[in-house]
Design a protein around this motif. Structure first.
Motif, mmCIF file in Angstrom:
data_model
loop_
_atom_site.group_PDB
_atom_site.id
_atom_site.type_symbol
_atom_site.label_atom_id
_atom_site.label_comp_id
_atom_site.label_asym_id
_atom_site.label_seq_id
_atom_site.Cartn_x
_atom_site.Cartn_y
_atom_site.Cartn_z
ATOM 1 N N LYS A 2 0.822 -1.200 0.000
ATOM 2 C CA LYS A 2 0.000 0.000 0.000
ATOM 3 C C LYS A 2 0.855 1.249 0.000
ATOM 4 C CE LYS A 2 -4.198 1.811 2.009
ATOM 5 N NZ LYS A 2 -5.259 1.563 2.976
ATOM 6 N N HIS A 3 1.985 1.193 0.689
ATOM 7 C CA HIS A 3 2.875 2.343 0.719
ATOM 8 C C HIS A 3 3.373 2.651 -0.693
ATOM 9 C CE1 HIS A 3 5.435 5.257 2.599
ATOM 10 N NE2 HIS A 3 6.524 4.722 2.039
ATOM 11 N N ASP A 4 3.740 1.609 -1.451
ATOM 12 C CA ASP A 4 4.198 1.796 -2.827
ATOM 13 C C ASP A 4 3.057 2.275 -3.713
ATOM 14 O OD1 ASP A 4 6.659 0.913 -2.012
ATOM 15 O OD2 ASP A 4 6.283 -1.177 -2.561
ATOM 16 N N LYS A 5 1.829 1.788 -3.423
ATOM 17 C CA LYS A 5 0.660 2.216 -4.193
ATOM 18 C C LYS A 5 0.412 3.705 -4.029
ATOM 19 C CE LYS A 5 -4.255 1.154 -4.790
ATOM 20 N NZ LYS A 5 -5.391 0.334 -4.262
ATOM 21 N N THR A 6 0.574 4.198 -2.822
ATOM 22 C CA THR A 6 0.385 5.636 -2.579
ATOM 23 C C THR A 6 1.406 6.449 -3.369
ATOM 24 O OG1 THR A 6 -0.417 5.167 -0.351
ATOM 25 C CG2 THR A 6 0.305 7.409 -0.795
ATOM 26 N N ILE A 7 2.641 6.015 -3.355
ATOM 27 C CA ILE A 7 3.682 6.721 -4.108
ATOM 28 C C ILE A 7 3.383 6.685 -5.604
ATOM 29 C CG2 ILE A 7 6.133 6.682 -4.717
ATOM 30 C CD1 ILE A 7 6.713 5.639 -1.921
ATOM 31 N N LEU A 8 2.910 5.503 -6.077
ATOM 32 C CA LEU A 8 2.576 5.371 -7.502
ATOM 33 C C LEU A 8 1.451 6.311 -7.892
ATOM 34 C CD1 LEU A 8 2.913 3.923 -10.213
ATOM 35 C CD2 LEU A 8 1.315 2.173 -9.384
ATOM 36 N N LEU A 9 0.416 6.373 -7.047
ATOM 37 C CA LEU A 9 -0.713 7.256 -7.344
ATOM 38 C C LEU A 9 -0.288 8.719 -7.336
ATOM 39 C CD1 LEU A 9 -3.588 5.532 -5.331
ATOM 40 C CD2 LEU A 9 -3.310 5.616 -7.813
ATOM 41 N N LEU A 10 0.547 9.097 -6.388
ATOM 42 C CA LEU A 10 1.039 10.481 -6.351
ATOM 43 C C LEU A 10 1.865 10.794 -7.587
ATOM 44 C CD1 LEU A 10 2.024 10.817 -2.583
ATOM 45 C CD2 LEU A 10 0.223 12.083 -3.768
ATOM 46 N N SER A 11 2.663 9.830 -8.020
ATOM 47 C CA SER A 11 3.480 10.040 -9.226
ATOM 48 C C SER A 11 2.595 10.206 -10.459
ATOM 49 C CB SER A 11 4.430 8.843 -9.409
ATOM 50 O OG SER A 11 5.275 8.699 -8.295
ATOM 51 N N LEU A 12 1.546 9.346 -10.583
ATOM 52 C CA LEU A 12 0.615 9.461 -11.707
ATOM 53 C C LEU A 12 -0.129 10.786 -11.673
ATOM 54 C CD1 LEU A 12 -0.887 5.848 -11.851
ATOM 55 C CD2 LEU A 12 0.661 6.917 -13.518
ATOM 56 N N GLN A 13 -0.484 11.205 -10.459
ATOM 57 C CA GLN A 13 -1.182 12.487 -10.320
ATOM 58 C C GLN A 13 -0.305 13.636 -10.804
ATOM 59 O OE1 GLN A 13 -2.089 13.951 -6.344
ATOM 60 N NE2 GLN A 13 -4.239 14.154 -6.940
ATOM 61 N N LEU A 14 0.958 13.575 -10.459
ATOM 62 C CA LEU A 14 1.881 14.617 -10.907
ATOM 63 C C LEU A 14 2.036 14.587 -12.427
ATOM 64 C CD1 LEU A 14 4.682 14.427 -8.166
ATOM 65 C CD2 LEU A 14 3.072 16.301 -8.548
ATOM 66 N N LEU A 15 2.114 13.392 -13.009
ATOM 67 C CA LEU A 15 2.240 13.277 -14.475
ATOM 68 C C LEU A 15 0.995 13.815 -15.171
ATOM 69 C CD1 LEU A 15 3.888 9.743 -14.800
ATOM 70 C CD2 LEU A 15 4.942 11.964 -15.291
ATOM 71 N N LEU A 16 -0.196 13.456 -14.637
ATOM 72 C CA LEU A 16 -1.434 13.963 -15.221
ATOM 73 C C LEU A 16 -1.512 15.478 -15.103
ATOM 74 C CD1 LEU A 16 -3.926 11.265 -13.902
ATOM 75 C CD2 LEU A 16 -3.177 11.571 -16.267
ATOM 76 N N LEU A 17 -1.115 16.009 -13.974
ATOM 77 C CA LEU A 17 -1.122 17.458 -13.790
ATOM 78 C C LEU A 17 -0.167 18.126 -14.765
ATOM 79 C CD1 LEU A 17 -2.131 19.875 -12.156
ATOM 80 C CD2 LEU A 17 -0.271 19.461 -10.531
ATOM 81 N N ALA A 18 0.997 17.493 -14.931
ATOM 82 C CA ALA A 18 1.968 18.041 -15.889
ATOM 83 C C ALA A 18 1.400 18.001 -17.304
ATOM 84 C CB ALA A 18 3.273 17.241 -15.811
#
Length: 338
Positions: A2-18
């Motif tokens: 779950k910890h890795d999932k949170t990091i993955l989701l945050l990374s995807l969110q940043l990519l989508l925002l970019a």
């Protein structure tokens, strides 16, 4: 994880925002792609929000559990989840609660032992004092008619006073051991020679008790590293205990054997012995079997506790084995001289 999932989701969110920022910056009419990115961004944001809310709910449950443990319910345990970082904290907290539970149990036992010790001490001090006062009053009131009777009273007073002094000395010795105020001076000692000296010292007591002596001590030196006074005290206490409680068997044995890394000395007798249910208690302070409570057998109930403390302070171990009516053995080990 779950910890890795949170990091993955945050990374995807940043990519989508970019991606959204890039589309807006280039002014390209890609409304479909913009919509897809926005929906994905919103979905990830909702997922992160839900994860955050679930984490807060779990954290609130952990806090409630800790409050229950703090209020005395040490049976409480926190449940692990699928977040590695949080699990490490949970495991540490559970271990802390377990230690708290052990401390609580030990505190209860210590309090019970303290009350029992005070009760026994008060009884063992009050009894000889009452007797001493009684005989002194009898002497003052000239109840003793003859000189022989007066001397008998004085002898009783002397014996009672000596017994009382011995009890008080042992209480102070045990208190010093607890406070680590008994200096230990480890040195190279010949355990075989010290055992022989102890046997010789107790020969008059053995003769008076009509006990035969069986000795098995090697002629060669048995070198150990320990404090001399402590070893002497241990030998004295065990020999005295065997003489007091083994008279019925009319024999006392001393055996010294060599083992890998240590020497083992056993003092045994064939007296009445110790019931199986009491074997774990014989080294407790002021503990005495029902038979040993008889004044004719003497003993304060502190000698074995002192022996145990001294043996352990010198890196050894002590234990007892007993087959009532057959053989009772007190054994201690000492490390070989290194």
């Amino acid at each position: 994880m779950k910890h890795d999932k949170t990091i993955l989701l945050l990374s995807l969110q940043l990519l989508l925002l970019a991606g959204l920022i890039l589309i807006e910056a280039t002014n390209q009419p890609q409304s479909f792609l913009r919509g897809v990115l926005f929906i994905a961004f919103a979905a990830i944001t909702v997922m992160l929000l839900l994860m955050r809310l679930r984490f807060k709910a779990k954290l609130a449950g952990m806090i409630d559990a800790l409050k229950r443990a703090g209020s005395g319910n040490v049976n409480t345990r926190l449940l692990a989840n699928d977040e590695p970082a949080v699990n490490e904290l949970i495991f540490a907290i559970n271990e802390l609660i377990e230690q708290l539970d052990k401390i609580r149990v030990q505190t209860i036992k210590s309090e019970a032992a303290r009350k029992s010790l005070l009760s026994n001490i008060s009884h063992d001090i009050r009894t000889p004092l009452t007797s001493i006062i009684g005989y002194v009053d009898a002497l003052n009131d000239d109840i003793a008619a003859s000189r022989a009777e007066k001397l008998e009273y004085i002898g009783i007073i002397s014996r009672k006073a000596t017994s009382l002094k011995q009890l008080i000395d042992e209480i102070f010795d045990l208190a010093k051991l607890d406070a680590d105020e008994v200096p230990q001076r480890p040195q190279r000692l010949d355990l075989a020679e010290m055992a022989r000296e102890s046997v010789i010292e107790f020969l008059p007591a053995l003769k008076q008790a009509n006990m035969k002596l069986t000795v098995s001590i090697p002629e060669e030196k048995c070198l150990v590293t320990a404090d001399r006074l402590s070893v002497q005290r241990v030998l004295n206490n065990l020999m005295k205990n065997a003489v007091q409680h083994g008279q019925q068997g009319e024999v006392l044995g001393v055996e010294l054997t060599e083992h890998a890394g240590f020497y083992q000395l056993t003092i045994w007798d064939k007296g009445q012995g110790i019931p199986e249910g009491e074997l774990t208690k014989v080294f407790d302070r002021m503990y005495r079997t029902e038979r040993s409570r008889n004044p004719m057998y003497g003993g304060s109930g502190l000698g074995l506790a002192i022996a145990k403390a001294l043996v352990e302070k010198n890196g050894g171990k002590i234990w007892v084995e007993s087959e009532p009516g057959q053989k009772t053995s007190f054994t201690f080990s000492m490390p070989k001289n290194s």
